[in-house]
Design an enzyme around this catalytic site. Structure first.
Site, PDB file in Angstrom:
ATOM      1  N   GLY A   2      -0.768   7.852   1.504  1.00  0.00           N
ATOM      2  CA  GLY A   2      -0.897   7.863   3.072  1.00  0.00           C
ATOM      3  C   GLY A   2       0.184   7.486   3.417  1.00  0.00           C
ATOM      4  CG  PHE A   3      -0.442   5.540   7.614  1.00  0.00           C
ATOM      5  CD1 PHE A   3      -0.206   6.884   7.858  1.00  0.00           C
ATOM      6  CD2 PHE A   3      -1.137   4.890   8.463  1.00  0.00           C
ATOM      7  CE1 PHE A   3      -1.289   7.198   9.007  1.00  0.00           C
ATOM      8  CE2 PHE A   3      -1.996   5.073   9.382  1.00  0.00           C
ATOM      9  CZ  PHE A   3      -1.909   6.620   9.843  1.00  0.00           C
ATOM     10  CB  THR A  32       0.385   4.325  -4.594  1.00  0.00           C
ATOM     11  OG1 THR A  32      -1.053   3.613  -3.821  1.00  0.00           O
ATOM     12  CG2 THR A  32       0.758   2.896  -5.179  1.00  0.00           C
ATOM     13  CG  ASN A  51       0.372   1.239   4.669  1.00  0.00           C
ATOM     14  OD1 ASN A  51       0.194   2.002   5.677  1.00  0.00           O
ATOM     15  ND2 ASN A  51       0.332   1.580   3.508  1.00  0.00           N
ATOM     16  CE1 TYR A  57     -10.025   0.105   9.163  1.00  0.00           C
ATOM     17  CE2 TYR A  57     -10.576   1.269  11.132  1.00  0.00           C
ATOM     18  CZ  TYR A  57      -9.723   1.038  10.298  1.00  0.00           C
ATOM     19  OH  TYR A  57      -8.408   1.243  10.293  1.00  0.00           O
ATOM     20  CD  GLU A 117      -5.209   9.298  -1.288  1.00  0.00           C
ATOM     21  OE1 GLU A 117      -5.316   7.880  -1.556  1.00  0.00           O
ATOM     22  OE2 GLU A 117      -4.637   9.702  -2.131  1.00  0.00           O
ATOM     23  CG  PHE A 118      -8.572   5.889   7.077  1.00  0.00           C
ATOM     24  CD1 PHE A 118      -8.445   4.785   7.259  1.00  0.00           C
ATOM     25  CD2 PHE A 118      -9.435   6.553   7.889  1.00  0.00           C
ATOM     26  CE1 PHE A 118      -9.068   3.745   8.098  1.00  0.00           C
ATOM     27  CE2 PHE A 118     -10.422   5.914   8.671  1.00  0.00           C
ATOM     28  CZ  PHE A 118      -9.880   4.658   8.747  1.00  0.00           C
ATOM     29  N   GLY A 129       0.883  -1.069  -0.029  1.00  0.00           N
ATOM     30  CA  GLY A 129       0.092  -0.170  -0.123  1.00  0.00           C
ATOM     31  C   GLY A 129       0.689   1.065   0.135  1.00  0.00           C
TER      32      GLY A 129
END
Length: 251
Positions: free
Chosen positions: A13-14, A11, A86, A152, A188-189, A9
């Protein structure tokens, strides 16, 4: 000492911030994600800074794709020192009785099964070398449950349990396992959770200073720099204004 760092992951955010954090230390990067164009652009960006970088485009939810992608690495890239699991997301914010099962599948398949699929391929490589460090990006949602967070939260509770299980199972192999469980961070979450509604996402952070992706990157890199005899098992972190999922000091 230069390390090879594998980040899922990567691309945004974190993940992107963590990649930049390790790049700043001169480490080699294997970056993964689903957005091929974005992935290649980021990798090129690092290569222009004289950082060795390899892009692997695959969806962590597809086990065969995961296996094929990692196995395609040249032997000298399979000496993975750090795995950062991530890739993850929250999709929707509904009470359980109103939940969308497709959203449930997306969260469970990415947050739980995707983490397992990637780890299952990379862990044997670490065991063979008798060293390595796995960092699972969890959440305070894996420590508590809040209204409309149901699935979630369940997926992040699973990450919490899996991390503890990994730590125990890999104890005799010299492999470190760490969970970093952030509270609210502005990335972006929330945009993803609210289906691209940027205004609604922005409102989630009004009245206080949330964490940034760079904050989590700082802690991730720091966790890998401890002496070899030390391992952070579980790191729960929030902004100063956030005590937990329920209490935020909004001005």
């Amino acid at each position: 000492m230069k390390k090879t760092v594998f980040i899922t992951g990567a691309t945004s955010g974190f993940g992107y911030a963590i990649a930049k954090g390790f790049a700043a230390k001169g480490h080699r990067l294997i970056l993964t994600g689903r957005r091929a164009d974005r992935l290649e652009k980021i990798c090129k960006e690092f290569q222009e800074q004289n950082i060795e970088c390899k892009a692997l485009c695959f969806d962590v939810r597809d086990n065969e794709n995961v296996i094929a992608a990692i196995n395609s690495l040249e032997e000298n890239w399979k000496n993975i020192d750090v795995l950062v699991n991530n890739a993850g997301l929250a999709s929707g914010l509904d009470k359980i009785q109103d939940g969308d099962t497709q959203r449930w599948d997306a969260m469970i398949d990415t947050n739980v099964k995707g983490l397992l699929y990637v780890s299952r391929v990379i862990i044997p490589l670490m065991i063979e070398r008798k060293k390595g460090h796995i960092i699972n990006i969890g959440s305070t949602a894996g420590k508590e449950v809040y209204e409309k967070g149901n699935v979630y939260c369940a997926s992040k509770h699973a990450v919490d349990a899996i991390t503890k299980g990994m730590r125990i199972d890999l104890l005799t192999h010299g492999i470190k396992v760490t969970q970093i469980a952030p509270g609210a961070a502005e990335t972006e979450f929330s945009v993803v959770r609210f289906d691209g509604d940027e205004e609604r996402a922005k409102n989630a952070y009004q009245g206080y200073q949330p964490m940034s992706a760079e904050d989590i990157a700082l802690l991730t890199v720091m966790a890998t720099e401890l002496p070899s005899n030390l391992c952070i098992n579980d790191l729960v972190v929030t902004s100063l204004a956030q005590a937990n999922s329920f209490y935020i000091d909004r001005k």
